[in-house]
Design a protein around this motif. Sequence first.
Motif, short mmCIF file in Angstrom:
data_model
loop_
_atom_site.label_atom_id
_atom_site.label_comp_id
_atom_site.label_asym_id
_atom_site.label_seq_id
_atom_site.Cartn_x
_atom_site.Cartn_y
_atom_site.Cartn_z
N SER A 290 0.81 -1.22 0.00
CA SER A 290 0.00 0.00 0.00
C SER A 290 0.84 1.26 0.00
O SER A 290 0.32 2.34 -0.28
CB SER A 290 -0.92 0.00 1.23
N VAL B 82 2.36 3.85 -4.51
CA VAL B 82 1.29 4.44 -5.32
C VAL B 82 1.93 5.19 -6.47
O VAL B 82 3.03 5.73 -6.35
CB VAL B 82 0.41 5.38 -4.48
N THR C 163 0.12 7.60 -8.69
CA THR C 163 -0.41 8.93 -9.00
C THR C 163 -1.18 9.47 -7.80
O THR C 163 -1.50 8.74 -6.84
CB THR C 163 -1.35 8.87 -10.21
N GLU D 52 -4.24 10.34 -7.93
CA GLU D 52 -5.56 9.72 -7.95
C GLU D 52 -5.57 8.42 -7.16
O GLU D 52 -6.58 8.09 -6.50
CB GLU D 52 -5.98 9.47 -9.40
N ASP D 53 -4.46 7.67 -7.22
CA ASP D 53 -4.37 6.43 -6.43
C ASP D 53 -4.44 6.72 -4.94
O ASP D 53 -5.11 6.00 -4.18
CB ASP D 53 -3.07 5.69 -6.75
N ALA E 33 -8.01 7.73 -4.00
CA ALA E 33 -8.92 6.58 -3.99
C ALA E 33 -8.76 5.76 -2.72
O ALA E 33 -9.76 5.32 -2.12
CB ALA E 33 -8.66 5.72 -5.22
N ARG E 34 -7.55 5.56 -2.28
CA ARG E 34 -7.33 4.77 -1.07
C ARG E 34 -7.80 5.51 0.17
O ARG E 34 -8.30 4.89 1.12
CB ARG E 34 -5.86 4.39 -0.96
#
Length: 329
Positions: free
Chosen positions: A250, A253, A255, A257-258, A261-262
């Motif tokens: 985890s 990442v 970007t 956006e990633d 989202a998380r």
Amino acid sequence: MLIRLPLILVAGFLLAINVHAQVLTDSIKLKEVSIVDKQRPVSRTSISVMLSEKQLQQTKGATLAETIKEIPGVSILKTGSTISKPVIEGMHGNRILILNNGIRLEAQQWGLEHAPEIDPFLASRIHVIKGAESVRYGAEAIGGVIIVEPPSLPNSSVISGGVNLIGASNGRSGITSGMLNGGLKSLPGFGWRLQGTLKRSGNVRSAKYYLGNTGVHELNYSAALGYNTSKALYEIYYSRFGTELGVLYSAHVGTKEDIDARIAIGSPLENYGFTYNITAPRQKVLHDLFKAKAHYDLINGQSLDITYGFQKNQRKEYDFRRGIEKHCL
């Protein structure tokens, strides 16, 4: 009356001049007084903290950064549960100098995922120096100094030692560390020490889910020989730090956006179970340290110290690309 008044004034003026001149001609000479004192210099620009033996016992099994994090001004920089770097007054990496048994730790510390290659089980004393005085150790110590000192070699022939067994339910981890030291009855002043640590841990779990790829496999060992006479001291030391650890999935990442989202989901996108297996992204680190030291007592309270140090640091990093491992370093 008109004639006597000027005469009285003139007489009084002359008397005053004579009295004043007499006072000015008198002098008193004092002998020189010297006050000499010696005061031990006290620095107000540095803070030095030594962890007690009790404090080290309470942190057995932790990494070096986790061992010293309770010191004021010291924090840690973590990547998952496997990688932790010490932070002193906001500085870390190459801005912090680490001395391992009197030798500067020359390792690859520039990355956020590069932890110090030191086994805390070897230390009998850990000394942290903060503030301006730490720069006397060199430009690398601008943030502070961490001094890790092993126990002194014994002078007697009695063999002694200890074993530490540590377990944890989270990650189902187990740690075994032992130390054995002694001497030779036929050679007074000779001492030796053997030490080793074995650690294994799997994926750790949060309150709701497992953290993927957070296992650790670690094997460290060291040996020391020393000979002490009335005027000289000789010592040879060797240690190896070896670890293979997974980097939290985890934490990788690509970007913004990633990340968003998380954060919106409140948990990693992937679901992982428990395993001891370590896959990419992962690190494999080997650090060898050799030290030879000689100390001689000369005349008039003077002494001579000669120290030789050799280090070899091997760090391999494997990233995950399209379903295969990729060797990055």
